[in-house]
Design a protein around this motif. Structure first.
Motif, PDB file in Angstrom:
ATOM      1  N   ARG A  17       0.847  -1.184   0.000  1.00  0.00           N
ATOM      2  CA  ARG A  17       0.000   0.000   0.000  1.00  0.00           C
ATOM      3  C   ARG A  17       0.882   1.234   0.000  1.00  0.00           C
ATOM      4  O   ARG A  17       2.026   1.210   0.408  1.00  0.00           O
ATOM      5  CB  ARG A  17      -0.915   0.034   1.227  1.00  0.00           C
ATOM      6  CG  ARG A  17      -1.993  -1.015   1.252  1.00  0.00           C
ATOM      7  CD  ARG A  17      -2.875  -1.013   0.008  1.00  0.00           C
ATOM      8  NE  ARG A  17      -3.494   0.265  -0.248  1.00  0.00           N
ATOM      9  CZ  ARG A  17      -4.809   0.444  -0.393  1.00  0.00           C
ATOM     10  NH1 ARG A  17      -5.627  -0.579  -0.280  1.00  0.00           N
ATOM     11  NH2 ARG A  17      -5.295   1.627  -0.676  1.00  0.00           N
ATOM     12  N   ARG A  37      -5.759  -5.324   6.216  1.00  0.00           N
ATOM     13  CA  ARG A  37      -5.109  -4.994   4.944  1.00  0.00           C
ATOM     14  C   ARG A  37      -4.596  -6.245   4.242  1.00  0.00           C
ATOM     15  O   ARG A  37      -4.687  -6.349   3.015  1.00  0.00           O
ATOM     16  CB  ARG A  37      -3.967  -4.003   5.181  1.00  0.00           C
ATOM     17  CG  ARG A  37      -3.293  -3.554   3.873  1.00  0.00           C
ATOM     18  CD  ARG A  37      -2.118  -2.645   4.150  1.00  0.00           C
ATOM     19  NE  ARG A  37      -2.574  -1.409   4.756  1.00  0.00           N
ATOM     20  CZ  ARG A  37      -1.895  -0.757   5.704  1.00  0.00           C
ATOM     21  NH1 ARG A  37      -0.758  -1.234   6.149  1.00  0.00           N
ATOM     22  NH2 ARG A  37      -2.362   0.367   6.194  1.00  0.00           N
ATOM     23  N   ALA A  44      -9.215   1.533   3.867  1.00  0.00           N
ATOM     24  CA  ALA A  44      -8.847   2.104   2.563  1.00  0.00           C
ATOM     25  C   ALA A  44      -9.259   1.186   1.421  1.00  0.00           C
ATOM     26  O   ALA A  44      -9.732   1.643   0.376  1.00  0.00           O
ATOM     27  CB  ALA A  44      -7.343   2.369   2.510  1.00  0.00           C
ATOM     28  N   ASP A  57      -3.057   4.711   1.192  1.00  0.00           N
ATOM     29  CA  ASP A  57      -3.118   4.187   2.561  1.00  0.00           C
ATOM     30  C   ASP A  57      -1.715   4.168   3.154  1.00  0.00           C
ATOM     31  O   ASP A  57      -0.846   3.446   2.672  1.00  0.00           O
ATOM     32  CB  ASP A  57      -3.711   2.781   2.555  1.00  0.00           C
ATOM     33  CG  ASP A  57      -3.950   2.241   3.960  1.00  0.00           C
ATOM     34  OD1 ASP A  57      -3.730   2.984   4.943  1.00  0.00           O
ATOM     35  OD2 ASP A  57      -4.358   1.074   4.078  1.00  0.00           O
TER      36      ASP A  57
END
Length: 216
Positions: A17, A37, A44, A57
């Protein structure tokens, strides 16, 4: 050793990211934003899916507002970032590391003064506003781990002070996650009863997404 293991896992979670050149929206902050994530289901990630637009992010677990180094410092996460919208949170790790939920007056004052005009949080927000960013500050929900404990009051004080800051600037919006999170709903939380589950991250994104399309 435990700290370094957690840090390594956090840094690995951060991989993949960043901030695309064409991102109008950037998410920053601590583990509440970064969680899920690895599964492509962070705040995000869900915002990007809902909005159909690139979302940067830079959030990272263990990050602090007034402490931490490099990406573990939330203002440092945003060094050089210019975006129409910055969505962020912070303060939990400052409170947990600086006062352990008791006698938190000094830590709270370092983060944000009673009138919402001084401290690390207003300084960060003012810097972002000077760059032309609208700011959405995501206040913390009450987690099952801390509901009904001595850890709740400092977070209430933090929310009240951030609300005063937001009231003084139409370009700053405070979003209260307690509006969509209930500590008695285990489906919203990860196994640690603290961080959001994938459903929880999606709910955070769903609360924020409509604010990012205002005026379009």
């Amino acid at each position: 050793m435990k700290y370094w293991i957690i840090l390594l896992l956090s840094l690995l979670t951060a991989c993949g990211r960043g901030v695309p050149d064409d991102a109008r929206i950037v998410v920053a902050g601590d583990s509440v934003m970064a969680w899920n994530r690895a599964a492509g289901a962070s705040v995000a990630d869900v915002l990007q899916e809902r909005l159909g637009a690139p979302v940067g992010d830079v959030s990272l677990s263990l990050a602090q507002v007034a402490g931490g180094r490099g990406p573990l410092n939330i203002p440092a996460q945003l060094d050089g970032v210019r975006a129409d919208w910055v969505v962020l949170n912070g303060g939990s790790n400052d409170l947990s590391g600086g006062c352990d939920c008791s006698d938190c007056g000094a830590v709270l004052d370092r983060l944000i003064s009673q009138d919402g005009t001084q401290g690390a949080i207003p300084a960060l927000v003012a810097d972002l506003r000077a760059r032309g960013s609208n700011v959405i500050w995501a206040d913390y929900y009450t987690s099952p781990r801390y509901a009904g404990t001595t850890c709740e009051p400092p977070y209430r004080v933090l929310e009240e002070r951030v609300a005063r800051m937001a009231q003084a600037d139409p370009g700053v919006t405070l979003v209260d996650m307690d509006d969509v999170f209930r500590p008695d709903d285990p489906s919203l939380f990860a196994a640690d009863r603290l961080h959001p589950s994938r459903k929880g991250s999606a709910r955070i994104a769903a609360q924020i997404a409509p604010l990012l399309t205002r005026g379009e």
